[in-house]
Motif scaffolding. Structure first.
Motif, PDB file in Angstrom:
ATOM      1  N   ILE A 106       4.773  -5.372 -12.142  1.00 39.64           N
ATOM      2  CA  ILE A 106       4.848  -5.471 -10.691  1.00 39.64           C
ATOM      3  C   ILE A 106       5.999  -4.585 -10.228  1.00 39.64           C
ATOM      4  N   PRO A 107       5.751  -3.538  -9.443  1.00 37.53           N
ATOM      5  CA  PRO A 107       6.843  -2.663  -9.001  1.00 37.53           C
ATOM      6  C   PRO A 107       7.739  -3.379  -7.998  1.00 37.53           C
ATOM      7  N   LEU A 108       9.040  -3.194  -8.156  1.00 36.38           N
ATOM      8  CA  LEU A 108      10.004  -3.841  -7.274  1.00 36.38           C
ATOM      9  C   LEU A 108      10.782  -2.831  -6.433  1.00 36.38           C
ATOM     10  N   HIS A 109      11.225  -1.756  -7.059  1.00 35.32           N
ATOM     11  CA  HIS A 109      12.107  -0.815  -6.351  1.00 35.32           C
ATOM     12  C   HIS A 109      12.214   0.462  -7.168  1.00 35.32           C
ATOM     13  N   ASP A 110      12.344   1.603  -6.486  1.00 32.09           N
ATOM     14  CA  ASP A 110      12.596   2.857  -7.183  1.00 32.09           C
ATOM     15  C   ASP A 110      13.839   3.523  -6.614  1.00 32.09           C
ATOM     16  N   TYR A 118       7.078   6.738   8.566  1.00 31.98           N
ATOM     17  CA  TYR A 118       6.379   6.115   9.686  1.00 31.98           C
ATOM     18  C   TYR A 118       4.925   5.761   9.355  1.00 31.98           C
ATOM     19  N   VAL A 119       4.234   6.633   8.657  1.00 35.27           N
ATOM     20  CA  VAL A 119       2.821   6.373   8.340  1.00 35.27           C
ATOM     21  C   VAL A 119       2.699   5.218   7.361  1.00 35.27           C
ATOM     22  N   THR A 120       3.532   5.200   6.347  1.00 40.15           N
ATOM     23  CA  THR A 120       3.514   4.097   5.378  1.00 40.15           C
ATOM     24  C   THR A 120       3.746   2.771   6.070  1.00 40.15           C
ATOM     25  N   LEU A 121       4.754   2.706   6.925  1.00 40.31           N
ATOM     26  CA  LEU A 121       5.053   1.465   7.640  1.00 40.31           C
ATOM     27  C   LEU A 121       3.915   1.078   8.575  1.00 40.31           C
ATOM     28  N   THR A 122       3.324   2.061   9.259  1.00 44.03           N
ATOM     29  CA  THR A 122       2.215   1.776  10.172  1.00 44.03           C
ATOM     30  C   THR A 122       1.009   1.235   9.414  1.00 44.03           C
ATOM     31  N   LEU A 123       0.725   1.810   8.248  1.00 40.20           N
ATOM     32  CA  LEU A 123      -0.397   1.336   7.432  1.00 40.20           C
ATOM     33  C   LEU A 123      -0.165  -0.106   6.969  1.00 40.20           C
ATOM     34  N   ILE A 124       1.058  -0.410   6.578  1.00 44.03           N
ATOM     35  CA  ILE A 124       1.373  -1.778   6.146  1.00 44.03           C
ATOM     36  C   ILE A 124       1.199  -2.751   7.311  1.00 44.03           C
ATOM     37  N   ILE A 125       1.720  -2.383   8.474  1.00 40.42           N
ATOM     38  CA  ILE A 125       1.599  -3.249   9.651  1.00 40.42           C
ATOM     39  C   ILE A 125       0.133  -3.422  10.033  1.00 40.42           C
ATOM     40  N   ALA A 126      -0.629  -2.337  10.007  1.00 40.81           N
ATOM     41  CA  ALA A 126      -2.049  -2.404  10.379  1.00 40.81           C
ATOM     42  C   ALA A 126      -2.820  -3.301   9.427  1.00 40.81           C
ATOM     43  N   ASN A 127      -2.583  -3.157   8.137  1.00 35.54           N
ATOM     44  CA  ASN A 127      -3.282  -3.989   7.159  1.00 35.54           C
ATOM     45  C   ASN A 127      -2.935  -5.466   7.327  1.00 35.54           C
ATOM     46  N   CYS A 128      -1.660  -5.740   7.577  1.00 40.45           N
ATOM     47  CA  CYS A 128      -1.238  -7.136   7.763  1.00 40.45           C
ATOM     48  C   CYS A 128      -1.832  -7.714   9.045  1.00 40.45           C
ATOM     49  N   ALA A 129      -1.822  -6.929  10.119  1.00 39.73           N
ATOM     50  CA  ALA A 129      -2.362  -7.410  11.395  1.00 39.73           C
ATOM     51  C   ALA A 129      -3.859  -7.671  11.294  1.00 39.73           C
ATOM     52  N   ILE A 130      -4.583  -6.757  10.662  1.00 34.96           N
ATOM     53  CA  ILE A 130      -6.029  -6.933  10.522  1.00 34.96           C
ATOM     54  C   ILE A 130      -6.338  -8.141   9.650  1.00 34.96           C
ATOM     55  N   TRP A 131      -5.554  -8.339   8.599  1.00 33.77           N
ATOM     56  CA  TRP A 131      -5.777  -9.516   7.749  1.00 33.77           C
ATOM     57  C   TRP A 131      -5.549 -10.802   8.533  1.00 33.77           C
ATOM     58  N   MET A 132      -4.503 -10.832   9.358  1.00 40.59           N
ATOM     59  CA  MET A 132      -4.237 -12.050  10.136  1.00 40.59           C
ATOM     60  C   MET A 132      -5.358 -12.340  11.125  1.00 40.59           C
ATOM     61  N   PHE A 168       2.682  -2.220  -3.522  1.00 42.04           N
ATOM     62  CA  PHE A 168       2.542  -0.892  -4.131  1.00 42.04           C
ATOM     63  C   PHE A 168       2.721   0.199  -3.083  1.00 42.04           C
ATOM     64  N   LEU A 169       2.156   0.001  -1.895  1.00 42.07           N
ATOM     65  CA  LEU A 169       2.292   0.998  -0.838  1.00 42.07           C
ATOM     66  C   LEU A 169       3.740   1.124  -0.379  1.00 42.07           C
ATOM     67  N   TRP A 170       4.446   0.010  -0.290  1.00 34.76           N
ATOM     68  CA  TRP A 170       5.848   0.004   0.131  1.00 34.76           C
ATOM     69  C   TRP A 170       6.727   0.755  -0.869  1.00 34.76           C
ATOM     70  N   VAL A 171       6.520   0.528  -2.168  1.00 39.04           N
ATOM     71  CA  VAL A 171       7.372   1.127  -3.195  1.00 39.04           C
ATOM     72  C   VAL A 171       7.085   2.616  -3.363  1.00 39.04           C
ATOM     73  N   PHE A 172       5.814   3.005  -3.341  1.00 41.24           N
ATOM     74  CA  PHE A 172       5.452   4.381  -3.679  1.00 41.24           C
ATOM     75  C   PHE A 172       5.059   5.248  -2.481  1.00 41.24           C
ATOM     76  N   GLY A 173       4.635   4.624  -1.398  1.00 40.34           N
ATOM     77  CA  GLY A 173       4.127   5.407  -0.274  1.00 40.34           C
ATOM     78  C   GLY A 173       5.164   6.279   0.393  1.00 40.34           C
ATOM     79  N   ILE A 213      -4.471   2.989  -2.489  1.00 42.52           N
ATOM     80  CA  ILE A 213      -3.202   2.752  -3.176  1.00 42.52           C
ATOM     81  C   ILE A 213      -3.200   3.433  -4.533  1.00 42.52           C
ATOM     82  N   ALA A 214      -4.334   3.406  -5.231  1.00 43.99           N
ATOM     83  CA  ALA A 214      -4.425   4.080  -6.524  1.00 43.99           C
ATOM     84  C   ALA A 214      -4.171   5.574  -6.365  1.00 43.99           C
ATOM     85  N   GLY A 215      -4.656   6.160  -5.279  1.00 45.02           N
ATOM     86  CA  GLY A 215      -4.384   7.565  -5.017  1.00 45.02           C
ATOM     87  C   GLY A 215      -2.903   7.823  -4.805  1.00 45.02           C
TER      88      GLY A 215
END
Length: 252
Positions: free
Chosen positions: A3-7, A18-32, A96-101, A146-148
């Motif tokens: 499980i990746p924690l930090h790099d 900005y794009v990474t953060l927006t994607l995370i927010i969008a995914n979380c909002a859509i899931w909710m 994974f997106l947060w650590v590597f994106g 994410i795999a990409g």
């Protein structure tokens, strides 16, 4: 397994991912929104059927009833990547997106990274549809995209120190190529060994392949591959550049 924690890998070309953060927010909002009514609700089921990627529908083996068609034909190759089944599914992908994106976005720039992410998601759906062409089960989740991102990060920064949680319990600092290389090998093995599971290993491999190729095309010209050159982040002052008469410490 890991499980990746930090790099330890700062941004060099952009101020904020900005794009990474927006994607995370969008995914979380859509899931909710989609999961807010409950996993077994009609609304959640309709969202998954209407926005998820269904190989049988995409390949012409089945049709959705008109009331379930929510987006134009072909759009589900991308919309599926913004849906998640449960919190752990969402949390794993977003971690994974947060650590590597951020570093992949840094290497490509905002617009190209967004295009890269979307293409990897589409590639994941395409290969999933090829592996199980007549499946009527909706594919959901950002794991293809994410795999990409993981593949691109490995090409760019295989030597960067990465803190991982091994076997879910043991924190270890490792060069990125070790845990990410093992993770990629696991995806390939599972593609052939777990054909009846709930995880779409085909989507993972499709995203990995797209990411590994596209990183060569989408990265900035000045960005090296395989950590061939260590570049100092703009915010860091190199010791040799400091004034010779600068005191070794200050007094407050």
């Amino acid at each position: 397994m890991f499980i990746p924690l930090h790099d330890r890998n700062g941004l060099k070309y952009i101020r904020m991912q900005y794009v990474t953060l927006t994607l995370i927010i969008a995914n979380c909002a859509i899931w909710m929104v989609t999961a807010g009514a409950g996993a077994g609700s009609d609304f959640t089921a309709a969202a998954i059927l209407g926005l998820g990627y269904i190989p049988a529908v995409a390949n012409g083996y089945a049709d959705l009833t008109p009331d379930l068609v929510l987006v134009p034909e072909g759009a589900t190759y991308l919309t599926y990547a913004f849906l998640h089944g449960d919190f752990l599914h969402l949390a794993g992908n977003m971690l994974f997106l947060w650590v590597f994106g951020d570093n992949v976005e840094d290497a490509m720039g905002h617009i190209r990274f967004l295009a890269f992410y979307c293409i990897c998601a589409i590639a994941g759906a395409v290969l999933h549809g090829y592996v199980v062409p007549e499946s009527q089960a909706p594919l959901i989740g950002a794991s293809g995209a994410i795999a990409g991102v993981v593949a691109a990060y490995l090409v760019l920064h295989p030597k960067v120190r990465l803190w991982v949680l091994a076997f879910g319990r043991i924190p270890l600092p490792l060069p990125a190529w070790i845990p990410l290389g093992i993770w990629i090998i696991l995806q390939v093995v599972m593609l052939f060994g777990d054909s009846r599971g709930n995880v779409s290993w085909g989507a993972h491999i499709g995203g990995l392949a797209a990411g590994a190729v596209l990183v060569f095309l989408f990265r900035r010209r000045a960005v090296p591959l395989f950590d061939r050159r260590i570049e100092t982040p703009r915010a860091v002052v190199v010791e040799e550049d400091k004034p010779k008469d600068q005191p070794r410490w200050g007094r407050g």
